[in-house]
Structures are given as C-alpha cells and as structure tokens.
Motif scaffolding. Structure first.
Motif, PDB file in Angstrom:
ATOM      1  N   VAL A  88      50.936  37.833  42.973  1.00 37.42           N
ATOM      2  CA  VAL A  88      50.110  39.181  42.442  1.00 37.42           C
ATOM      3  C   VAL A  88      49.075  39.734  43.366  1.00 37.42           C
ATOM      4  O   VAL A  88      49.109  40.936  43.583  1.00 37.42           O
ATOM      5  CB  VAL A  88      49.683  38.784  41.148  1.00 37.42           C
ATOM      6  CG1 VAL A  88      48.695  39.981  40.576  1.00 37.42           C
ATOM      7  CG2 VAL A  88      50.841  38.647  40.048  1.00 37.42           C
ATOM      8  N   THR A  89      48.586  38.692  44.024  1.00 44.94           N
ATOM      9  CA  THR A  89      47.360  39.483  44.907  1.00 44.94           C
ATOM     10  C   THR A  89      48.035  40.067  46.219  1.00 44.94           C
ATOM     11  O   THR A  89      47.680  41.213  46.403  1.00 44.94           O
ATOM     12  CB  THR A  89      46.670  38.081  45.677  1.00 44.94           C
ATOM     13  OG1 THR A  89      46.232  37.472  44.655  1.00 44.94           O
ATOM     14  CG2 THR A  89      45.513  38.568  46.497  1.00 44.94           C
ATOM     15  N   GLY A  99      49.764  43.512  44.764  1.00 47.92           N
ATOM     16  CA  GLY A  99      48.692  44.461  44.769  1.00 47.92           C
ATOM     17  C   GLY A  99      48.216  45.092  45.956  1.00 47.92           C
ATOM     18  O   GLY A  99      48.043  46.334  46.055  1.00 47.92           O
ATOM     19  N   VAL A 106      41.752  45.951  41.577  1.00 48.70           N
ATOM     20  CA  VAL A 106      42.509  45.411  40.662  1.00 48.70           C
ATOM     21  C   VAL A 106      42.993  44.000  40.569  1.00 48.70           C
ATOM     22  O   VAL A 106      43.163  43.410  39.642  1.00 48.70           O
ATOM     23  CB  VAL A 106      43.741  46.534  40.374  1.00 48.70           C
ATOM     24  CG1 VAL A 106      44.722  46.068  39.576  1.00 48.70           C
ATOM     25  CG2 VAL A 106      43.415  47.823  40.024  1.00 48.70           C
ATOM     26  N   VAL A 121      42.777  41.095  38.140  1.00 48.38           N
ATOM     27  CA  VAL A 121      43.940  40.357  37.647  1.00 48.38           C
ATOM     28  C   VAL A 121      43.875  38.915  38.080  1.00 48.38           C
ATOM     29  O   VAL A 121      43.974  38.054  37.146  1.00 48.38           O
ATOM     30  CB  VAL A 121      45.122  41.093  38.192  1.00 48.38           C
ATOM     31  CG1 VAL A 121      46.145  40.027  37.897  1.00 48.38           C
ATOM     32  CG2 VAL A 121      45.197  42.516  37.658  1.00 48.38           C
ATOM     33  N   HIS A 122      43.271  38.728  39.325  1.00 47.04           N
ATOM     34  CA  HIS A 122      43.109  37.257  39.669  1.00 47.04           C
ATOM     35  C   HIS A 122      42.066  36.371  38.697  1.00 47.04           C
ATOM     36  O   HIS A 122      42.489  35.506  38.445  1.00 47.04           O
ATOM     37  CB  HIS A 122      42.408  37.335  41.045  1.00 47.04           C
ATOM     38  CG  HIS A 122      42.581  36.030  41.977  1.00 47.04           C
ATOM     39  ND1 HIS A 122      42.838  36.171  43.182  1.00 47.04           N
ATOM     40  CD2 HIS A 122      42.535  34.925  41.466  1.00 47.04           C
ATOM     41  CE1 HIS A 122      42.934  34.980  43.565  1.00 47.04           C
ATOM     42  NE2 HIS A 122      42.906  34.057  42.737  1.00 47.04           N
ATOM     43  N   VAL A 153      41.773  37.364  35.640  1.00 50.05           N
ATOM     44  CA  VAL A 153      42.566  36.877  34.494  1.00 50.05           C
ATOM     45  C   VAL A 153      43.549  35.935  34.620  1.00 50.05           C
ATOM     46  O   VAL A 153      43.510  35.063  33.590  1.00 50.05           O
ATOM     47  CB  VAL A 153      43.100  38.382  33.971  1.00 50.05           C
ATOM     48  CG1 VAL A 153      44.053  37.915  32.630  1.00 50.05           C
ATOM     49  CG2 VAL A 153      42.063  39.060  33.590  1.00 50.05           C
ATOM     50  N   LEU A 154      44.100  35.764  35.670  1.00 49.00           N
ATOM     51  CA  LEU A 154      45.406  34.845  35.741  1.00 49.00           C
ATOM     52  C   LEU A 154      44.811  33.566  36.120  1.00 49.00           C
ATOM     53  O   LEU A 154      45.144  32.251  35.980  1.00 49.00           O
ATOM     54  CB  LEU A 154      46.120  35.153  36.993  1.00 49.00           C
ATOM     55  CG  LEU A 154      47.256  36.498  36.738  1.00 49.00           C
ATOM     56  CD1 LEU A 154      48.217  36.786  37.853  1.00 49.00           C
ATOM     57  CD2 LEU A 154      47.916  35.925  35.512  1.00 49.00           C
TER      58      LEU A 154
END
Ligand SMILES: Nc1ncnc2c1ncn2[C@@H]1O[C@H](COP(=O)(O)OP(=O)(O)OP(=O)(O)O)[C@@H](O)[C@H]1O
Ligand code: SF4
Ligand SMILES: [Mg+2]
Lengths: 332, 348, 309
Positions: free
Chosen positions: A258-259, A262, A317, A321-322, A324-325
C-alpha cells in the motif's frame, strides 16, 4: 484513537509547510528564467513601450516575492491581470495564467487531467492486481516453474523502458495485427467503450512495466513474511494453508505494498508523460512539454506544482493509511 | 492393536503412568537440502501420559525442535518424516493435511520460545486467541472472543476484557508468553508441546510462567512435552527426561534416574559434574568441550565419541559400533546408549 | 582434535564467490562487461565499420516510402551493420554504439557522484544524529517526494541553451538521485552505528572523523557497492527517458533515447520499425545487464535494503 488523530494532525501540518516551501522554491527557480516571457508575448515589432506594457500586464515588473505572494493569494482568492476592458480574470484556485494559450492554468490542468487520470488509474488497477497476484503466487511456488516465469516476466518489465514497450505494442498490436487503435483519446463521457478501447494498450503497457516492480516487491515481502514465526503459529493453531496465506501472510505484505502503491499513484504524472507521448494523448505531460517548448512559465510552474502537490498528498495519505494498517505505528 | 505395537516399538511409558496419550516411535527426520541429505533426527522414541511432563534436553541443534515440529506435522516440504506418531493410538504420520489441521491446535498445541515473534503483530491478542478457538469450533466471533477473554483471564492477564483489544507489542514479555499459552490452551488440548517457553524471559518471569504451565496442566490434565535448556526447571517439573544428542536419544528415564543415576557420559557432561544426591543439580546446562557433530557427519560408532572423556575406557567399540539404548538400573525404563557397561563415575 | 582451521575469507571475497555461482548474476556481469567494452571502444568500432554517425546517405533511402531505408531490416548491409536512419541515411550502428557510450558515461558519472554524496550524507546523518539527522531526513523526504521527471523537464526551460546538456543531465540526475542513496545508506549506517565496536571506538574517545572513516565506512563498503550498482540501471533509464522526451543531449550527438523518440513516426506507419529495434535492444540490454548484476551483488552481500525510518 487519539494517538492516530494526533499523528494525522502533525503530518497534515508538516505537509502544509512542505507545500509552501516547495512552491516558493519552484517560484524562485523558474523566475530566474533567462528568456523573458513578456518579450514573447509582445510580438514581433516590439517597442520598449509595448514591452513595458506587457510586463506590467503579466505582473512581471514586480519582485519575485511579490509575484509569489500574488500567486499564493490567487490560489485562494483568484486574481486579475490588467485593468478595465482588457482585464483578464483568473478565478479562485488560480495557479497562474498562460498568456500564450490565453487560459488560466487551472483550466488547462483541469482540461487535461481526465486524460492523464484515465491512463494512470486504469493502469494502476491492472498493475496492482497483476503484480500482487503474480508476486504472491511466485512466493508460494518458490523455485517452481511459475515462480521462474513470474520472476523472468518481472525482470523483462524492469529492464524495458515504458516508451520502448509502448512502441513495441503499437508495432505489434496496432500495426502488424491491426487489433487496437494506436493513438488518440476518446473522453469517457463521449463513449465509454471507445474510451477503454483506446486506452487498453497504454494500460497494458504501463501495467506490465509497473507490475514488474510489484511482483518483485510482493514476492520478496511474501517470502520474508511466510518465514516468520507467527506464520508457524497460525499453522500450529490449525489454520489451513489458504487461511494462513490470506489472513496471516498477506496481512503483513499489505503495508509495504500500500505504501509503494500510494507513492506510485502520487508520481503518476511522471509515468504518464512518457505514455502520453508514445500514444499521442493530450494529457498533463503533453501540456508540460509543449509549455517548455514555448517558454510558457506559468504553465510549467503550475503543472510542476500540481504534480508536486500530488506527490506530497500521496505521502500524507500513505502515512495515514500506514497508521491505520499497522498498529505499531505511532506507539513507538 | 495399536497399544501392543507401541509397546513393541519401544514407545514405552515410564513409571507405571496411565496410558500415554502421545507415543512417538522410531522417529526419523531427514531434510533434503542443496548440500545433500541432513538427518536431523535419527530414530527417537518417547511417550507422555495425561497430566505428566516429559522434558527433552540437549545441546543446540540436537533435533529437539525438529522432533516437536515433526509431531505437529509442521516441517517444511523438504523434510522427510518416518516412524510413528500416535495420538491416543491414532497414527498422525501420513494423515491428509486437512485431518492434520483438525488435530493441530485442537488436540496438540504448541508454545513457542519467542512470544513476540510468535504472535501476529497486526491482530489484537483477543482476536488471535479467538481465532484459535474458531478454527476448531463452529461458534460466532463473539462467542469465540468471550472464550478468548476467559482464557486470557485464566492465564493471569489482568483486566483481560480490555487487554484483549490490545496488540502484541503493547504487552510485556511475560504477559505475551501468557497470551501464547492462552492461545495454546483455548481448545483444551490433550498434549501441549512447549519449546523453550521461558528462554526469552527474565528469571522471575520464567518462574511465573513455569508455575502457570504446571497449574494449567494440573487443572486440565494436559500431557506436557517441555523442551528446555534449564536443568533446574527440568528437575522441578518433569516426570521423565529424554536426553538428545545429534538427533538420537543418548539417555532417557525418570527425572530421578537422570539426576541421580545418569548413565551416559553426555548426560553427565550436561549436569556438569558427577550427580550428587546431596547437592541440588546445577541450574543450567554445563558446557561440554568441543561441539556437536553436524547432522550426518558421523556414520559409524558413537556420535559422542570425539568429545567423550570415557571413550578410552571402552576402546575400539566406541569408533566402530554404534551403541544402542540398553536398560540401566533405575526406577523403570532407564536406558542409555553407551558401550560403557557400568556407571561412568565408578571408572574414574 | 580440531580437524581444520578455516581460512579467513574476507566478506568481499565471499561475495564475489557467490556472484560467480549465481547464474543470472554471472550473465549480468558478462553482459555489463561486454557493454562497457563496446562503449569504451565505440569510436574504434565505428572506425572499424568504416562509418561515422554524421554522414548522410540519401542514396540509401527510398523516396517512395517517405525516406525509409531501401532494403530489408532497415537497410542492413555489409557497410551498415544495423542499417541506416530513415530520412538522413546516417549509419545506425555508429549511432547505437556511440549512443550507448553516452548513456553509460552519463549513468556511471551520475552514480559516482550520487554514491559519494549519498554515502557522506547518509553516514554522517546516522553517526551524528540529533538535529543534523533531522534536517537531513526532512531534506531527503522533500527531494524524495519531488516529481523528478516533471521537474527535470521543466528545468529545460530555465537553463541557458549554451549550457552543455550532458552536464545538465548529470547534474539533474545527481541532484535528485543522491537522496535515494543517502536514505538507504543512512539506514544501513544507523544499524551499524549502534553496534558494539562502534560504541567502543566512541567511548575510548575516537574522533567522529576517525570512527566514520575507520569503523563505519569499511563496514559499509558492501552495502554501498550494492546500492550503487542497483542505482545504475535507474540512471540509464532516466537518461533515456529524458532524451526520449527531447530534453537530453541535443542532436547530432548520438543518443539511444532520442533515436527511439525519432522512431515513433516510423513505427506508427510501420515504414521502418527497425529504426526502433536496434537502439531499443541496446537500451534494453544495458538496463537488463546492470539490473541482473545489481540483484546478484545484493544477494551476494546479503544486504537487506529496507527503508529504515
Ligand atoms: N529446514 C531445515 N533444513 C535443513 N536442516 C534443518 C532444517 N531445520 C532444522 N535443520 C537442522 O536440524 C538440526 C536440528 O535442529 P533443531 O532446531 O531441532 O535443534 P534444537 O535441538 O531445537 O536446537 P536449539 O536448542 O538451538 O533450539 C540442526 O542441525 C539444523 O541445522
Ligand atoms: S559409547 Fe563410548 S564414546 Fe559413546 S558415550 Fe559411551 S563411552 Fe563415550
Ligand atoms: Mg529449538
């Protein structure tokens, strides 16, 4: 989660600072321009008088700092060039005004954005699917034929510049096999089918190139993850292999993927520039390149800043997100 | 008749204990690696009865963890396992992966050495304990979580209801190990294998965790296989001991046999001195000069021979003939694999 | 008793041995060696072929096909090994080998510059820590989050035409490239700086310079080599991309990226796809060779390049 909220606020604040610093830097750099945009605008028989007029109209007679402040103000309140009947209005999020094109930069960007976004987002979805499935598959079948094929595919993708693959695709699928259109863009609103049909080759090309990096990343991360003790714990608990991979293995791989995803999305402009040129599409990249050719500083600055903001925003972002994950972020 | 087979194969139970729940006989594990075949375990037997504790001791690399992973069916695909692993008389080797999955964590559970890496960092501990329960019981997530909280409470996690929501990194080492134990016990397994459960903890916490294991064992009647380097702990909690050297059994017997009548020079070396009834045994494994052979490198004779201080008393045989386990005087099934007929210390 | 004393083998020697055993790394190493030989000997090779990259050969072109080369494979012949360029008839072999020379020269110089700068900054940030490390980290974030390609293109507008483009390319690649290396090296150095021997050297009062050059640098040579090798294909690709977009070295200096860009119209119309194929293959081989070598060196030194933050 007050921890996370604080974290987001801190990052937001830092992001605004970085954007300000960046825009100032870009402004300072580009207004050291040796060629005078006013002279270009002034036309062929350019009297000193008219030149002065043009400079004043384009607000180039102010100091760099004044221009920068006017630029900042323009973003929030819009700005007006010149007075009276000849005045040119540039509305609220005003990122400058292109005198050669006689349009506000914001309008130019907004016009071109759908093309670039269409290329980038379609390709991103494809490469994420392709990269992660092939990467996970390769890791699980380590050393087997599937793994070798995936790794070989990734290697070719890494070693092939996107523009080269694009040309090759045009040659093979467009010219020799005559299967797909080789260039041009059809707006989604006009005909969704034609839109996708014209974009299919750029998507596949960009996806192949980008998927290569994702295959390598996913494979390496997955191999590492599946060797961790907690994977053995999951097996020892009685989880089936599919659950072990999907619930325990992939969960750890998610964060790095995800990193990177993004950040890649934030940098989509870079990749799109080359693709746009290969497939002759009029996106942001094309806008930038032709602006460079015409010494259209306002557009160059606008597009540069816009793409920089995209990158910075993507960073923000990703960080959030990081947070959160990964439950460990923000606690350490 | 599984019972009979087990007895014939030497998976004997010691001390006249109740019928063993786990019987391992002639277990071999060979890894196929790029460098050739690695025989990590070459024929060991052990068994453990409900409520009893079997300790497995031995230097690093002697095959303790590989043996326990083989019992659980957790070895990587490049491992070849032969022999018998009987759980309540049912053969586990050769079961389908689905059948094995149903047994793992349900009938046999595992506690690892390093609780931090054994827990998944991305899920709350309550979720992880509940998952272990849900994998073997058809219950709702909520019910499973309730059960998990009860289990966390039982292993001594204060305010378990709230702490269940926390992530592994938010716990201390001792508390984390409690979580792992809760996870292992949530399905009320018949056999618990604890692979060096306290090595990563500091001394006071070690004692707490061992006491916890003893308590839950007493409460649930779990059979415990304890892999440990800590002879002090072994002396305190074990009923039987298996001493492993280079993938084989060097000696086995009751805890008294081992600590008071050790018959194998390697066991003596581990104890660091002649066993003396009047002194408490040394708490830690003593270091023995030299290092264990790499698996498979010794093909004839006694694997311990290069390091054995008594080999010269026996002579050629130690080099040419592999010693088999033979009965020794003791409480029951005391056996040692050594050509030296009598107790070593008498000879010196 | 102890049977043999294992000869002390330096980590570098061990790594080399591992590279030799790794098939794809070996292939990469051979490919890179061959490409470097070609690049270095390019003027000689061109002379050997009896051609040069500037002379027009209009007679070899077919006006009926819009100026595409006569004959098969883009006009391949005994004189013109890779055929000729459409529209001008210049010798494509000369253009390709000299273009490779340009590409590799720019990429390698940029790698050297960014490696030195990245190593110095990375190590010093890791060693001194504190506010200095904070400033460096923010600067790295800033450069890292920069739309590099966009900015490189945009820079073309403000640099005077007289400024040599090859130098501009090197500068631009270096200015944006060192950040990535510095970040990786900082991560490696940071894990090293807390190890006992460095702490020990610090505690006996060794100067910072001494610790950096005597303790940290020698132990980081492996990772630095790995990071530098892995950076080269990126520079080759970036140089080609910039040239492709028309902001690279100007004509008539041969350039792979520009040739590929020039070939677009000939590919679209299908009149002379070979014009793309020869420079394309050369570019592909260059990136492939250095990528394979980089992967091999990384595996051999067993360096884990994770973003340390
Ligand atoms: N996957 C594997 N492939 C090849 N060899 C292995 C593998 N796993 C273990 N071994 C080998 O098996 C032998 C026994 O290892 P094991 O982990 O059982 O030792 P141990 O007695 O548990 O030691 P420790 O006290 O250090 O935990 C070792 O020599 C090891 O090298
Ligand atoms: S058999 Fe010989 S070498 Fe082996 S332990 Fe006994 S005395 Fe020592
Ligand atoms: Mg072990």
């Amino acid at each position: 989660m007050p921890d996370l909220l604080w974290f987001v606020l801190r990052r937001l604040f830092a992001t605004v600072l970085v954007m300000l610093a960046l825009s100032l830097a870009v402004y300072l750099i580009f207004y050291a321009l040796p060629a005078d945009p006013a002279r270009l605008a002034c036309g062929k028989p350019c009297t000193p008088d008219r030149l002065e007029q043009a400079r004043h109209f384009m607000q180039l007679d102010q100091s760099v700092i004044q221009q920068y402040l006017a630029f900042l103000k323009g973003i929030f309140a819009g700005r007006t060039f010149g007075e009276g009947a000849a005045a040119v209005q540039c509305n609220a999020p005003c990122f400058g005004y292109s005198f050669p094109l006689a349009r506000p930069v914001t309008t130019l960007i907004v016009d071109r954005l759908p093309v670039t976004l269409s290329i980038a987002i379609g390709a991103a979805v494809l490469w994420l699917l392709l990269g992660v499935t092939l990467g996970v598959g390769a890791a699980l079948k380590r050393g087997k034929l599937f793994d070798r094929l995936a790794v070989g595919f990734a290697l070719i993708g890494i070693a092939t510049p996107s523009f080269l693959l694009g040309l090759l695709a045009i040659l093979v699928f467009g010219f020799w096999l005559n299967m797909v259109p080789v260039n041009g863009y059809v707006p989604l609103t006009e005909s969704p089918v034609d839109w996708a049909w014209h974009l299919i080759t750029p998507w596949l090309v960009l996806a192949t190139i980008q998927a290569a990096a994702y295959i390598r990343l996913t494979r390496a991360q997955m191999l590492e993850e599946m060797n961790l003790d907690h994977i053995t714990t999951a097996r020892a608990k009685g989880a089936g292999e599919r659950r072990v991979v999907a619930v325990h293995g992939l969960r750890g791989v998610l964060v790095p993927i995800v990193t990177i995803f993004g950040l890649d999305l934030g940098a989509l402009l870079g990749g799109a520039i080359l693709t746009e040129k290969v497939f002759s599409m009029q996106g942001l990249g094309e806008l930038l390149i032709s602006a460079v050719g015409q010494l259209d500083v306002a557009v160059v600055v606008g597009v540069t800043l816009f793409s920089a903001f995209l990158v910075i925003l993507a960073n923000l972002v990703v960080d959030v997100v990081h947070g959160v994950l990964d439950p460990r972020v923000g606690h350490a | 008749m599984p019972d009979q087979t087990a007895n014939n194969q030497g998976a004997t139970h010691y001390n006249g204990s109740p019928r063993p729940v786990l019987e391992v006989a002639d277990l071999h594990v060979t890894f196929k690696t790029e460098g050739g075949l690695v025989p990590a375990v070459s024929g060991i037997d052990f068994s453990v009865a409900p409520g009893k504790t079997l300790a497995i001791v031995g230097e690093s690399g002697s095959g303790k963890s590989v043996s326990s992973a083989a019992v659980m069916g957790l070895l990587p695909p490049n491992a070849e396992v032969t022999g018998e692993v009987l759980l309540d008389g049912r053969e586990l080797i050769g079961l389908s992966s689905e059948e094995l999955r149903r047994i793992r964590g349900n009938d046999i559970a595992l506690v690892f050495q390093d609780a931090l890496s054994a827990l998944n960092p991305y899920y709350s501990v309550g979720w992880q304990v509940a998952e272990a329960y849900r994998l073997h019981h058809d219950v709702s997530k909520k019910e499973a979580l309730k059960r998990a909280v009860r289990m966390l409470d039982l292993v001594g996690i204060p305010s378990a209801e709230q702490r269940a929501k926390a992530y592994p990194h938010e716990f201390s080492g001792g508390m984390r190990q409690r979580v792992v134990i809760a996870m292992a016990l949530v399905n009320d397994p018949k056999v618990l294998i604890a692979d060096e459960p306290t090595t990563a903890l500091d001394v006071t916490v070690q004692a707490q965790i061992m006491r916890l294991l003893e308590d839950v064992q007493a409460e649930f009647g779990t059979a415990l296989v304890l892999i440990s380097h800590d002879l002090g702990v072994v002396a305190e909690v074990a009923d039987d001991v298996l001493v492993m050297y280079a993938g084989r059994a060097a000696e086995r017997g009751s805890v008294k046999d081992l600590f008071h009548r050790a018959a194998h020079p390697y066991s003596l070396g581990l104890l660091g001195a002649m066993p003396r009834v009047d002194l408490p045994p040394r708490p830690r494994l003593a270091t023995i000069p030299g290092s264990p052979p790499s698996p498979g490198s010794i093909t004839t004779g006694c694997p311990f021979q290069p390091r054995c201080a008594y080999a010269h008393l026996v002579g050629e045989r130690c080099i040419t003939e592999r010693p088999e386990l033979t009965p020794r005087p003791g409480e029951g099934y005391h056996e040692a694999a050594c050509h030296l007929g009598r107790r070593p210390e008498v000879m010196l | 008793m102890s049977s043999s004393v294992v000869a002390a083998v330096s980590p570098t020697r061990q790594a080399l041995r591992r590279v030799r055993r790794d098939r794809s790394a070996r292939f990469g190493a051979w490919l890179v060696a061959a490409l470097i030989v070609i690049a270095v000997a390019a003027p000689l090779l061109v002379k050997l072929s009896g051609q040069d990259p500037y002379t027009y050969h209009i007679d070899l072109l077919d006006p009926a096909k819009g100026g595409a080369p006569k004959g098969a494979l883009g006009g391949v012949s005994a004189d013109h090994w890779f055929g000729v360029e459409p529209l001008t008839g210049r010798d494509l072999f000369s253009i390709v080998v000299l273009g490779l020379r340009t590409s590799l020269a720019i990429a390698i110089v940029a790698t050297l510059i960014t490696t030195v700068v990245g190593t110095l900054v990375g190590i010093s940030a890791a060693y001194f820590g504190g506010w200095y490390d904070g400033v460096v980290s923010r600067l790295l974030d800033f450069l890292f989050g920069f739309p590099q390609l966009v900015f490189m293109i945009a820079l073309g507008i403000i640099v005077p035409a007289e400024f040599p483009r090859w130098l501009l390319l090197i500068l631009v690649l270096s200015v944006f490239g060192w950040a990535g290396l510095a970040r990786l090296i900082r991560g490696q150095a940071r894990s090293l700086a807390t190890r006992e021997f460095v702490e020990a050297a610090r505690s006996v009062g060794s100067s910072g310079w001494h610790v950096i050059t005597r303790e940290l640098l020698p132990n980081l040579l492996g990772p630095v080599l790995v990071i530098a090798t892995m950076a080269i294909p990126g520079y080759i690709g970036a140089e080609a991309a910039l040239s492709f977009l028309g902001v690279g070295v100007p004509p008539p200096t041969p350039s792979l990226g520009r040739s590929i860009s020039d070939s677009i119209v000939w590919v679209y119309t299908g009149t002379d796809p070979w014009f793309m194929v020869f420079p394309g293959i050369m570019l592909f081989l260059a990136v492939l060779g250095f990528t394979l070598l980089g992967d091999g060196v990384r595996d051999a030194f067993d360096v884990r390049l994770r973003r340390a933050n």
